[in-house]
Design an enzyme around this catalytic site. Structure first.
Site, mmCIF file in Angstrom:
data_model
loop_
_atom_site.group_PDB
_atom_site.id
_atom_site.type_symbol
_atom_site.label_atom_id
_atom_site.label_comp_id
_atom_site.label_asym_id
_atom_site.label_seq_id
_atom_site.Cartn_x
_atom_site.Cartn_y
_atom_site.Cartn_z
ATOM 1 N N LEU A 120 1.127 -0.865 -0.232
ATOM 2 C CA LEU A 120 -0.137 0.304 0.693
ATOM 3 C C LEU A 120 1.052 1.230 0.258
ATOM 4 C CD1 LEU A 120 -2.658 1.521 0.319
ATOM 5 C CD2 LEU A 120 -2.777 1.069 2.433
ATOM 6 N N HIS A 121 1.831 1.363 0.519
ATOM 7 C CA HIS A 121 2.592 2.709 0.687
ATOM 8 C C HIS A 121 3.661 3.558 -0.236
ATOM 9 C CE1 HIS A 121 6.356 4.956 2.059
ATOM 10 N NE2 HIS A 121 6.925 3.800 1.720
ATOM 11 N N LEU A 122 3.800 1.921 -1.460
ATOM 12 C CA LEU A 122 4.367 2.112 -2.231
ATOM 13 C C LEU A 122 3.859 2.519 -3.959
ATOM 14 C CD1 LEU A 122 6.830 -1.776 -2.718
ATOM 15 C CD2 LEU A 122 7.041 0.964 -2.671
#
Length: 188
Positions: free
Chosen positions: A29-31
């Site tokens: 998700l962060h990416l």
């Protein structure tokens, strides 16, 4: 405005524990948030608990319907898809309270702090030990997600703290982990 949500539940198996899978999911998700430059998507952990300390197995995404639908249409779940059950984009229940979900950082390793001081100030191990006593180490009691830094490859714990419940939403932006110390997400 966080009018909608998507629940992503990790499904462990004998080879992958729920915390391991949640860390992998959150890393993906962060990416995706970085790649898409999204600061309008917040996260929460509906099974968050302090006693016993646990982050849970559900990652909830918050945002407007179009942004969440666009994010979920992308292939960012690659690598964890077989271990994740996603709801559709759903409206937030009416009258839900709100709260901040934010990162808390701690000085968790005295040895790491001492090594850093030795590098920065050119001190000996003895000088650094005198300057940074063992009592300087924080012992966090918050739930966390175990992640791996994309830049250094080092593992780290992202500790998550909840703000107080509020009746009204506080607008704002979220960081690349979907967290904010000022913007709130619905809590239900």
């Amino acid at each position: 405005m966080t009018t909608h949500y998507v629940d992503l539940t990790v499904v462990p198996d004998p080879e992958n524990s729920a915390p391991h899978l949640l860390g992998a999911l959150y890393g993906q998700l962060h990416l995706a948030l970085v790649r898409n430059r999204l600061d309008s998507v917040g996260v929460s952990f509906p099974r968050y608990s302090l006693d016993p300390r646990a982050i849970g197995s559900v990652l909830r995404l918050h945002g407007d319907a179009a942004t969440l639908a666009g994010l979920m249409a992308e292939d960012w779940l690659k690598g964890v898809r077989d271990h994740v059950r996603a709801t559709g984009v759903l409206p937030v229940p009416e009258g839900s309270p709100h709260r901040t979900v934010q990162r808390r950082q701690f000085k968790t390793s005295v040895e790491r702090l001492r090594r850093r001081r030795m590098q920065r100030k050119g001190e000996t191990a003895e000088q650094a030990a005198e300057a940074i006593p063992a009592t300087a180490e924080d012992r966090p009691d918050l739930p966390y997600v175990h992640l791996r830094s994309r830049s250094t490859g080092q593992p780290f714990c992202l500790f998550v703290a909840l703000g107080p419940l509020r009746k009204e939403a506080a607008p704002g932006t979220f960081n690349s982990y979907g967290l904010s110390g000022t913007a709130t997400v619905p809590w239900f």
